[in-house]
Scaffold this active site. Structure first.
Site: not given
Ligand code: C5P
Length: 234
Positions: A34, A61, A63, A66, A120, A211
Site C-alpha cells: 500500500k 491509498d 483517500k 474532492d 479506523t 507498523r
Molecule cells: O501501521 P498501521 O497498521 O496502523 O497502518 C494502517 C494503515 O492503514 C495506514 O497506512 C493507514 O493510513 C491505513 N488506513 C487506516 N484506516 C482506514 C484506511 C486506511 O488505518 N480506514
C-alpha cells in the site's frame, strides 16, 4: 505475484530508499503493498510505476475526496499507473463515486475502486466532534449503501463492521480491513482494532498491516505470524 496472500503491507515510509530497503528484507514474500500519502507525496507516481513494474500489486491509498470531476480525473491518472486498487472517500457522495466509476471503467486498466467508510482511528467521540451522531457501525453501513449504489468494487472498514456489511451485501464486494493487530501488539493511533483471525472470521478479504510489520526487527517472521493467525481454520 500471488493473489492469495491476504496481507497488504502499508509502506508508510518517508522515501523510496526506506521503502525499498524494507522490500528487500521481505523479497521472498508475495505481499501486496500500500502506497499512502506520505510516500506518494515524497516520491510521486514514478515510484508507483516502479513498484507495479517490479510485479507488486499496488494499493494506492490516497483517500480521494474532492469535487466529482477532480476525483474522477485523478482516478484515471492513477489507473494509468497500473495500480491494482485505490481508495476514495465514500463521504464524497454518490456523484463523486459514480464519476470515478465511469472514468475508470472507460479506461483500459481494471483498477479496483474501494470506498473508505469511517477511518479506523475514529471512535464515537471523534465522530461526534465532527457532527456525526451515528455510531461508527451505523456510519459504515450508511456509507456502504452509498458506495455500492455507486458501483464501487469494495469497501475499507474496520473488522468490527465487516460481518454486518457481508450480511447486507453478500460475498461479492471486496472488503479491506486496516487496524489489524495481534493481541500482543501495540494499537498505536488505531481505535477499532481486531486480530487477523477476527478480521477473516468476520468476512474480510484483505488486511492492511503497517507498523507491526514495518517496525519489526524480523518482518518476515511478523508476516508469517499474521498469515498464520488469519489462516487459523484452513
Ligand atoms: O501501521 P498501521 O497498521 O496502523 O497502518 C494502517 C494503515 O492503514 C495506514 O497506512 C493507514 O493510513 C491505513 N488506513 C487506516 N484506516 C482506514 C484506511 C486506511 O488505518 N480506514
Amino acid at each position: 505475484m500471488s493473489d492469495n496472500n491476504p496481507i497488504i503491507i502499508a509502506l508508510d515510509y518517508p522515501n523510496a530508499k526506506a521503502a525499498n530497503e524494507f522490500l528487500c528484507k521481505i523479497k521472498d514474500q508475495s505481499c501486496k503493498v500500500k502506497v499512502g500519502l506520505e510516500l506518494f507525496i515524497a516520491e510521486g507516481p514514478k515510484f508507483v510505476e516502479q513498484l507495479s513494474a517490479a510485479g507488486h500489486q499496488v494499493f494506492l491509498d490516497l483517500k480521494l475526496h474532492d469535487i466529482p470531476n477532480t476525483v474522477a480525473s485523478a482516478c484515471k491518472s492513477a489507473s494509468n499507473l497500473g495500480v491494482w486498487m485505490m481508495t476514495l472517500h465514500a463521504l464524497g457522495g454518490p456523484k463523486m463515486l459514480l464519476a470515478a466509476r465511469e472514468m475508470v471503467s472507460a479506461s483500459p486498466q481494471s483498477t479496483k475502486l474501494v470506498a473508505v467508510t469511517v477511518l479506523t482511528s475514529m471512535d464515537q467521540a471523534q465522530l461526534s466532534r465532527v457532527g456525526i451522531q451515528n455510531t461508527p457501525a451505523e456510519s459504515v453501513i450508511k456509507l456502504a449503501e452509498i458506495a455500492f449504489e455507486s458501483k464501487m468494487d469494495g469497501l475499507v472498514c474496520s473488522a468490527q463492521e465487516v460481518a454486518e456489511v457481508r450480511a447486507a451485501w453478500g460475498s461479492q464486494p471486496i472488503i479491506v480491513t486496516p487496524g489489524i493487530r495481534m493481541q500482543s501488539d501495540q494499537a498505536h493511533d488505531q481505535s477499532r482494532v481486531a486480530t487477523p483471525r477476527q478480521a477473516r472470521g468476520a468476512g474480510s478479504d484483505f488486511m492492511v498491516v503497517g507498523r507491526p510489520i514495518t517496525s519489526s526487527s524480523n518482518p518476515l517472521s511478523a508476516i508469517n505470524q499474521y498469515i498464520e493467525d488469519w489462516s487459523f481454520d484452513d
